[in-house]
Design an enzyme around this catalytic site. Structure first.
Site: not given
Lengths: 483, 94
Positions: A78, A153, A177
């Site tokens: 990420k 997210s 997330s």
């Protein structure tokens, strides 16, 4: 089966037995990225040459017998986790050209095991969102339906694993997330106990909530990776020194006598009917495996979202004050120092980020601090206590990961509160600090995956892996997106 | 509770953010809706001790030994403007 469908465990075995080389494996994944990422958009940056060079080194290790369980395994990270020399934008224009100057501790620990990083994945700006629609660089698409969101997210990491673009991926989970995009994309997603993993090198969002988590195809793969990144770190004073067990050795095939709690507050109205059916069927699988199902209560559950939407923005407004155009990142000129701040932040940050900074600044400002922030912290303790009490009666708890199926782009982005309500089943764990894992548990009639969330007491991740693994084996769900 | 335009402007100043007229009006509505939602916390009787920020263990401190974590040039090199080994900013005092 295509090579990119492979699990970590299988890939590791094939590499060790020289049935395949790391270069072949990594090249297959890079090729897959070229094929599908134009439509999925899981990645913000791909490091092809570096990955191939890394794969060659891995092959060298396999030949001379110095390889590890992750040697040569392609993975994704990420974009809010720092990898030295790689871009780290966190999905924000304010960091569009930022190159990380050091490795996060989790990356350092992974590098010791010599896996191969394919690239950095898309996300809602600074991890604020549940759909990746808040990325400054365009959203990621759900591999199961390109018209729908992948969740967020960490939507890029989830989609990358689901679409066969990486064998595992790292994400971060502040209010769901990792777990929610894992559920939406039909992969496994783990949020560890608060304090289990070092956040050194993770861009801070809500510091009392953030944890780094793992995406993978199977629960066993998740346990393998997690064992490598868990543990204390002197560079993160909130990481705790509890010993890290051998998670893989603690996996189970049956659940005889295990007490499984169904928190009644998580099974009320407002859930998609088909999602409910899948979850009820999943609970029957637990029963078949010998588990004892019991209703439990987490009485303060209905306040978890409110607590979260006070504490998180307050921490966000403090943490994001560092993006000021002085030391790194975007910097826009101004007549005065103040103007540099105003211009840089107003131009560089997206609307959801600004909204949360505003809520946080309000709730922590003079005159409102007691009514909002202090109150939220007090209620937080009650929520935490609910979990502690419930775990005196049961070993684990199960809930849906999300009450809904992945929605279509734009459906919820007009109303921020509507989007916030999507976190309803995941935020409680962050507020209480307990670990949770989302495991694929079925598909809806339209082919979209559903995730089951398993919850364990603080520092009992081995229970998530043991029960998740047994469930996954018994369910034997074989799903794969058509891309 | 509704947030006034002046309130939005006050918070924006605290956050070093600027918004135009329509943005301010939109924020008034959005912030009011979110704050109304979290107002449900007021109904909870929560009498908790003073140690609100108490965590599981004691504070974990490492020894105070200097080490080079990141090369100084690596960090200074990312600044938009610098002078020697300093970040260069507009004058702080008039």
């Amino acid at each position: 089966m295509e090579l990119t469908d492979i699990t970590l465990k299988e890939a590791s075995r094939k590499l060790a037995s020289k049935g395949i080389s790391a270069r072949e494996l990594v090249a297959a994944f890079l090729n897959r990225v070229k094929q599908v990422d134009k439509s999925v958009h899981a990645f913000l940056s791909v490091y092809e040459n570096e990955a191939l060079a890394c794969a060659d080194e891995a092959d060298g290790r396999i030949l001379d017998g110095t390889s590890f369980s992750l040697t040569g395994i392609p993975y994704a990270v990420k974009d809010c986790i720092l990898v030295k020399g790689a871009k780290a934008t966190a999905g924000s224009k304010i960091l569009e050209n930022y190159i990380a100057p050091y490795d996060a501790t989790v990356i350092k620990k992974l590098k010791d095991q010599t896996p191969v990083m394919i690239g950095k994945t898309n996300m809602d700006e600074f991890a604020m969102g549940s759909s990746t629609e808040n990325s400054a660089f365009g959203p990621t698409k759900n591999p199961y339906d390109l018209d729908r969101v992948p969740g967020g997210s960490s939507g890029g990491s989830a989609a990358a694993v689901a679409a066969g673009e990486a064998i595992f991926a790292l994400g971060s989970d502040t209010g769901g997330s990792v777990r929610q995009p894992a559920a939406f994309c039909g992969v496994v997603g783990l949020k560890p106990t608060y304090g289990r993993v070092s956040r050194h090198g993770l861009m801070a969002m809500g510091s009392s909530l953030d944890q780094i988590g793992v995406f993978s195809k199977t629960v066993e793969d998740c346990a393998i990776v997690f064992g490598q990144i868990a543990g204390t770190d002197e560079r993160d004073s909130t990481s705790l020194p509890q010993p890290v067990p051998d998670y893989v050795n603690l996996l189970k095939e049956d659940l005889k006598g295990i007490k499984v709690g169904m928190p009644k507050e998580y099974f009320g109205d407002g859930m998609d009917k088909e999602v409910r059916k899948v979850i009820e069927d999943s609970i029957k699988v637990f029963e078949r495996l010998g588990a004892i199902i019991e209703e439990v209560s987490l009485p303060h559950s209905k306040y978890a979202l409110s607590v979260y939407y006070v504490i998180m923005p307050v921490e966000v407004s403090a943490n994001l004050s560092r993006y000021d155009g002085i030391r790194y990142g975007l910097s826009l000129p101004g007549q005065t120092l103040e103007e540099v701040y105003y211009n840089t932040r107003s131009e560089g940050l997206g609307s959801e980020t600004k909204r949360r900074i505003m809520i946080g600044a309000y709730a922590s400002s003079a005159g409102y601090y007691d009514a909002y922030y202090k109150k939220a912290i007090q209620v937080r303790r009650l929520i935490r206590q609910d979990f502690v009490e419930a775990f005196k009666k049961v070993d684990i708890m199960v809930t849906p990961t999300s009450p809904n199926r992945p929605w279509k782009f734009g459906e919820k982005s007009k109303d921020p509160l509507l989007m916030y309500l999507e976190d309803i089943f995941t935020v409680g764990l962050n507020v209480a600090g307990v670990p949770g894992i989302s495991v694929p548990s079925g598909v809806l009639e339209d082919g979209l995956p559903v995730g089951l969330q398993i919850i364990a007491p603080h520092f009992a991740e081995e229970r998530l892996f043991a029960s998740g693994h047994a469930f996954e084996k018994a369910l034997d769900l074989k799903i794969k997106p058509k891309l | 509770m509704a947030i006034s335009q002046e309130e939005v402007e006050r918070i924006a100043r605290l956050a070093r953010l600027k918004f135009d007229g329509p943005e301010k009006t939109k924020l008034q509505t959005e912030l009011s809706a979110i704050l109304n939602y979290v107002d449900q916390l007021k109904e909870v009787e929560a009498k908790v001790s003073e140690s609100e920020f108490e965590t599981e263990g004691a504070n974990l401190m490492r020894d105070d030994v200097a080490e080079v974590l990141i090369d100084r040039e690596e960090l200074l090199g990312r600044a938009p403007t610098r002078e020697g080994n300093f970040f260069k900013v507009k004058s702080v005092l008039d």
